[in-house]
Design a protein around this motif. Structure first.
Motif, PDB file in Angstrom:
ATOM      1  N   ASP A   1      62.082  98.582  49.998  1.00 23.55           N
ATOM      2  CA  ASP A   1      60.981  98.447  49.664  1.00 23.55           C
ATOM      3  C   ASP A   1      60.420  96.790  49.469  1.00 23.55           C
ATOM      4  O   ASP A   1      61.303  96.017  49.303  1.00 23.55           O
TER       5      ASP A   1
ATOM      6  N   ASP B   1      57.525  94.723  47.619  1.00 25.68           N
ATOM      7  CA  ASP B   1      56.546  94.401  46.368  1.00 25.68           C
ATOM      8  C   ASP B   1      55.932  93.149  46.638  1.00 25.68           C
ATOM      9  O   ASP B   1      56.655  92.021  46.769  1.00 25.68           O
TER      10      ASP B   1
ATOM     11  N   HIS C   1      48.813 100.763  45.150  1.00 27.58           N
ATOM     12  CA  HIS C   1      49.696 101.221  46.439  1.00 27.58           C
ATOM     13  C   HIS C   1      48.851 101.305  47.691  1.00 27.58           C
ATOM     14  O   HIS C   1      48.040 101.782  47.811  1.00 27.58           O
TER      15      HIS C   1
ATOM     16  N   GLU D   1      55.224 104.269  54.435  1.00 27.77           N
ATOM     17  CA  GLU D   1      55.366 103.132  53.598  1.00 27.77           C
ATOM     18  C   GLU D   1      54.438 102.780  52.846  1.00 27.77           C
ATOM     19  O   GLU D   1      53.196 102.795  53.090  1.00 27.77           O
TER      20      GLU D   1
END
Length: 461
Positions: free
Chosen positions: A81, A83, A111, A117
């Motif tokens: 992931d 961020d 998001h 993804e």
């Protein structure tokens, strides 16, 4: 755009906050690491993450890759992931991306969706003790736990609000530098996990940080700094204040990491496992050693399946973790005169109800768990056509694997696991012979005939 930023700055000043946040957070010693002095390259960052970074930058916002993605890239790992932290507010980020959604109350996030993804974008957080712009922006419980935290601030404040130093690193896609506010690079070099700020206060703010400390230490093969680990022993009970649904998610992160056995042992070392699974912990402390062997072997099998990229169902994992508590309750019910099958069903319901007070279990998993457990009573019944019927049951494979676990732990089941192993490897004729020669496990209780008044019931179902 500039007017929006100026208004936010003025709002902070009106409410008594330092516009740079220097009075609201611990002092940091910012280190800026140029591209030549670190190994991170854009080619190691996913295309969707780069798109989000560039679009925010082009809209005159600050935007940085942050947290575990930066940490893992520095360690030579491949992050799952990515961020992003930004000075844009959630509504502003949402307005820039049609493929995005606003989520969360406790921490409002965005998001941004690119197929499967998800890029998580968070606004820089300020210190929660700074005067909030409204009563709904920051709220703490009587134990010091943050219930709501949408106080926004600067990048420095955001860095010092993060949990561990190794997660407070920011990668800038404009000039490829890394911003280190909390000496995280040094802790990465030492392979040490350290909380930012006073550890007891940080754990009280969010007790799940104790679980994250274990998860990161195991995942990264880091040691936990002495001052960071010391309060865990005393504050483990604070996990009782965390919603059960959130702890279910945390358990899956812990146990489906590929290092479940090491995680389990560390959780028990810090008295955290008993907070997540109080019933099984009591049974492990009071019951036979095979209880521990069964759980540990189940976790070894889980780790093996994950390394082989095979699916792992939470139902089987929870069935294994709760088995010691289930068996203890089952024996107690039978000791009170309840027949085995109803005793098992009653024990299953009671154990699951108790467990759901600590970590919730979605119904789709609890139903499968009950079937795995109940089939343990049906697997000994192999005579006639019962074995053929059993092998076609949708939960047979899980029940068979669980049966092998029980035998591997040292429980004497008269070779039942080997019988089912041979049965599955045999052809139809051999299976028929095996079933015909199989011993029935014992007399079944005679079922009382029901008396009907009036006309007999229809045979149609």
């Amino acid at each position: 755009m500039v007017l929006k930023k100026a208004k936010r700055l003025w709002d902070r000043v009106k409410n008594g906050a330092n516009p740079l946040g220097s009075e609201e957070t611990p002092q940091s010693q910012l280190k800026i690491i140029p591209r030549d002095n670190h190994p991170i390259s854009r080619k190691d960052i996913s295309s969707p993450a780069l798109k989000v970074l560039y679009r925010l930058n082009n809209a005159d916002y600050q935007a940085y890759l942050v947290g575990g993605g930066v940490r893992d890239l520095l360690l030579g790992l491949h992050p799952k992931d990515f961020d992003i932290a930004t000075d844009a507010h959630p509504e502003e980020v949402h307005g820039l991306f049609k493929n995005s959604r606003l989520i969360g109350r406790r921490f409002k996030l965005v998001h941004v969706l690119f197929g499967r993804e998800v890029i998580e974008v968070a606004t820089f957080r300020g210190h929660h003790e700074a005067p909030a712009l409204s009563a709904n922006e920051s709220k703490s419980s009587e134990h010091g736990m943050l219930l709501r935290d949408n106080v926004y601030g600067t990048m420095e404040e955001d860095a010092l609000r993060r949990d561990f130093t190794v997660n407070a690193l920011y990668y800038c896609v404009k000039d490829f530098t890394i911003y280190d506010y909390a000496n995280g690079l040094e802790d990465i070099r030492k392979r040490e996990l350290r909380l930012i700020g006073d550890p007891e206060t940080r754990y009280r703010e969010d007790p799940v940080r104790m679980l994250r400390a274990v998860r990161f230490a195991v995942k990264l093969d880091f040691t936990i700094a002495a001052e960071t680990e010391k309060p865990i022993f005393e504050l483990a009970s604070l996990l009782g204040n965390i919603p059960a649904a959130r702890l279910f998610d945390e358990v899956l992160k812990l146990m489906l990491s590929g290092k479940a056995l090491t995680t389990f042992r560390m959780l028990r070392h810090y008295n955290l496992f008993g907070q997540l699974f109080p019933g099984p912990e009591r049974s492990l402390n009071q019951g036979p050693e095979r209880y521990l062997r069964l759980i540990e072997q189940a976790l070894v099998n889980t780790d093996t399946r994950i390394k082989q990229k095979k699916p792992v169902t939470p139902a089987f994992l929870y069935a294994s973790l709760l088995w010691p508590a289930l068996e203890d309750q089952w024996e107690k019910n039978k000791g009170n005169g309840t027949p085995p099958f109803p005793a098992l069903q009653q024990a299953a319901q009671k154990v699951i109800n108790i467990q759901c007070k600590s970590t919730s279990i979605p119904k789709r998993f609890s139903l499968n768990m009950k079937e795995i457990w109940e089939l343990q009573l049906r697997l000994p019944r192999r005579s006639g056509n019962k074995a053929a019927q059993m092998i076609s049951h949708p939960r047979f494979r899980a029940a068979y694997d669980f049966l092998l676990l029980r035998e591997e732990s040292g429980e004497n089941l008269d070779g039942l696991g080997q019988w089912w192993t041979d049965y599955q490897a045999s052809d139809e004729n051999a299976q028929r012979k095996m079933s015909n020669s199989a011993k029935h496990p014992g007399p079944r209780p005679r079922r009382r005939k029901k008396r009907y008044s009036g006309s007999p019931p229809s045979s149609n179902r």
